[in-house]
Design an enzyme around this catalytic site. Structure first.
Site, PDB file in Angstrom:
ATOM      1  CG  ASP A  30      -2.160   0.762   1.071  1.00 19.26           C
ATOM      2  OD1 ASP A  30      -3.228   0.157   1.165  1.00 19.26           O
ATOM      3  OD2 ASP A  30      -2.067   1.978   0.809  1.00 19.26           O
ATOM      4  CB  THR A 121     -16.570  -4.482  -7.667  1.00 21.63           C
ATOM      5  OG1 THR A 121     -16.671  -5.469  -6.650  1.00 21.63           O
ATOM      6  CG2 THR A 121     -17.732  -4.619  -8.618  1.00 21.63           C
ATOM      7  CG  LEU A 153     -14.420 -11.437   0.262  1.00 23.25           C
ATOM      8  CD1 LEU A 153     -13.157 -10.733   0.744  1.00 23.25           C
ATOM      9  CD2 LEU A 153     -14.356 -12.926   0.535  1.00 23.25           C
ATOM     10  N   GLY A 260     -27.370  -0.956   2.521  1.00 22.31           N
ATOM     11  CA  GLY A 260     -26.294   0.034   2.597  1.00 22.31           C
ATOM     12  C   GLY A 260     -24.966  -0.671   2.402  1.00 22.31           C
ATOM     13  CB  CYS A 263     -20.814  -4.149  -1.984  1.00 22.53           C
ATOM     14  SG  CYS A 263     -19.114  -4.566  -1.653  1.00 22.53           S
ATOM     15  CE  LYS A 266     -17.715   0.221  -4.552  1.00 25.79           C
ATOM     16  NZ  LYS A 266     -16.785  -0.340  -5.501  1.00 25.79           N
TER      17      LYS A 266
END
Ligand code: UDX
Length: 456
Positions: A30, A121, A153, A260, A263, A266
């Site tokens: 990261d 995604t 997941l 909500g 995932c 969106k």
């Protein structure tokens, strides 16, 4: 095999920990130094059951490490899993800035054949986009293949979902990359998990189609709940009766304040926007989104009706995360409800087992409490928004003793209405009749109870 997982957010950490547990040598990368520093010191930035132990175990056994050195990680790996954020843009489309950046880094560090795997995604066509960025940056000689391997997941059971998935989807046009992917996932293949191998575009769409379908089930039952209230029917029985049909199935038919999380909202917006950009329309998905917005507004009217007036009232709100077993408050209906209550002049006392820290900066007006009973003290109504297990066995008498008015508005239908009324509280739920408490002088007398229909 050496694998790098780029992005140490939710998906990246779970993927890294589980792949390491399969016996792979995994490096989690990261660009956020503070995040990597914390992970190296054993601090996990998210709450996910089982994750901390799995990370620790695999780090101690030498299969998992963390770094900010993206070039070294790419150069040292055969497979590069991309698990960076793909946030939504205001028009519902997807921001691919981080994906582009990672593709650029891979191009610069392509020192041999690499399998580039998208785990985040991503819109249909992102595999092609990554290919073209890497090809352009690495020159003609660069050897690589792009694979779409979407994750399914659920927060709160992510480790279980990774290790015991319903299916694994692998999309690629490259047979060698497919062999490498099947090798990485061999523990799951040996355990009999079904694999769907296909092209990149179909794999990308499977994720959107699955999430949109699940969101459709939720909006569908939420609409049925509204109809039940109008007709005096019981949505729980309706959902049970529907769900016993094996073609429908009983999952994702729980009514509530709407879906909500990071995932469903969106992904449904993104796939609707992808369809429009391709010249078509997903009418069902657009309706699912509309129903979800309507459901939240409907919950607010329900509260308004139940409280009489929200201005000047005090509400005790139980549950702030978008679902139980997580501290994630992204697109949480609970946060939206609390904000709307505050806007309407209602004082809010809230309790959540995990998400209060995340909410403090978002909801400055709220009094955060140490348990449901402290939250209920002096309240005109107790509002259950997120179905944490510990809210399923509340001590009604203790609540009644501390509340100003004996009212429970349960947006997750955790109780049998009569059970709450018997304990002397008015009970308002979703898709079922509101139940009045037995009159104080006739406690225990079933004739004294009456069920009244929800005001529209
Ligand atoms: C979801 C998908 O389940 C997962 O496969 C995908 O990878 C990511 O998105 P998640 O967002 O963690 O996972 O939560 P999920 O348990 O699916 O719930 C999503 C939302 O739907 C929550 O707000 C939940 O409260 C709501 N929901 C779910 C309902 O309102 N009713 C239901 O019956 C089920």
């Amino acid at each position: 095999m050496k694998i790098s997982v780029i992005g140490t957010g939710y998906v990246g950490l779970v993927t890294g920990a589980c792949l390491a547990d399969f016996g792979m040598e995994v490096i989690g990368v990261d660009k956020d130094e503070a995040k990597i520093g914390a992970l190296r010191a054993g601090r996990i930035p998210i709450y996910e059951p089982g994750l901390e132990n799995l990370l620790k175990k695999n780090e101690q056994e030498g299969r998992l490490s963390f770094s900010t050195d993206i070039p070294a990680a790419i150069q040292g790996s055969t497979a590069v899993f991309i698990a960076v954020g793909t946030p939504p843009l205001p028009d519902g489309s997807t921001d691919l800035t981080f994906i582009r950046q990672v593709a650029g880094s891979i191009a610069e560090n392509l020192n041999g054949y690499k399998v580039i795997v998208t785990k985040s995604t991503v819109p249909i066509g992102t595999g092609q986009l990554i290919s073209s960025i890497v090809r352009a940056g690495a020159g003609r000689d660069g050897e690589f293949a792009v694979v779409s391997n979407p994750e399914f997941l659920r927060e709160g059971s992510a480790i279980e979902d990774f290790l015991r998935p319903d299916r694994v989807v692998i999309g690629t046009g490259d047979p060698h990359a497919l062999r490498i992917m099947l090798d990485i996932y061999s523990p799951l293949r040996n355990a009999g998990v079904p694999f769907v191998t296909t092209d990149v575009e179909s794999a990308e769409l499977i994720k959107y189609a699955s999430n949109s379908f699940l969101a459709t089930k939720i909006s569908f039952i939420n609409e049925m709940a509204e109809l039940c209230e109008a007709l005096g029917a019981d949505v729980e029985v309706v959902a049970k009766g529907m769900g016993l049909d094996a073609r429908i199935g009983n999952q994702f038919l729980h009514p509530g304040p709407g879906f909500g999380g990071s995932c469903f909202p969106k992904d449904t917006r993104a796939v609707a926007s992808i369809a429009r950009a391709s010249g078509g329309r997903l009418r069902i998905v657009e309706a699912v989104l509309e129903v979800n917005d309507h459901t939240l507004r409907r919950m607010l009217s329900k509260l308004e009706t139940a409280f009489g007036s929200l201005a000047g009232a005090t509400a005790a709100v139980l549950g702030l995360s978008f679902k139980p077993e997580t501290d994630d408050v992204r697109e949480s209906p609970a946060v939206a409800i609390v904000r709307a209550l505050v806007e309407r002049g209602c004082r809010v006392r809230a309790y959540d087992p995990a998400a209060m820290e995340a909410c403090r900066p978002l909801l400055p007006e709220v009094v955060f409490c140490v348990n449901p009973y402290e939250a209920a003290t002096g309240a005109d109504g107790l509002v259950i928004v997120t179905e944490w297990n510990q809210f399923r066995k509340l001590q009604f008498e203790a609540l009644r003793d501390v509340m100003r008015r004996p009212l429970i508005v349960d947006l997750r239908n955790l109780y049998k209405p009569q059970e709450v009324a018997d304990a002397g509280l008015r009970y308002v739920s979703v898709g079922r009749a509101t139940v009045e408490p037995a009159a104080p002088d006739s406690a225990g007398d079933p004739l004294a109870r009456r069920a009244v229909k929800e005001a529209p």
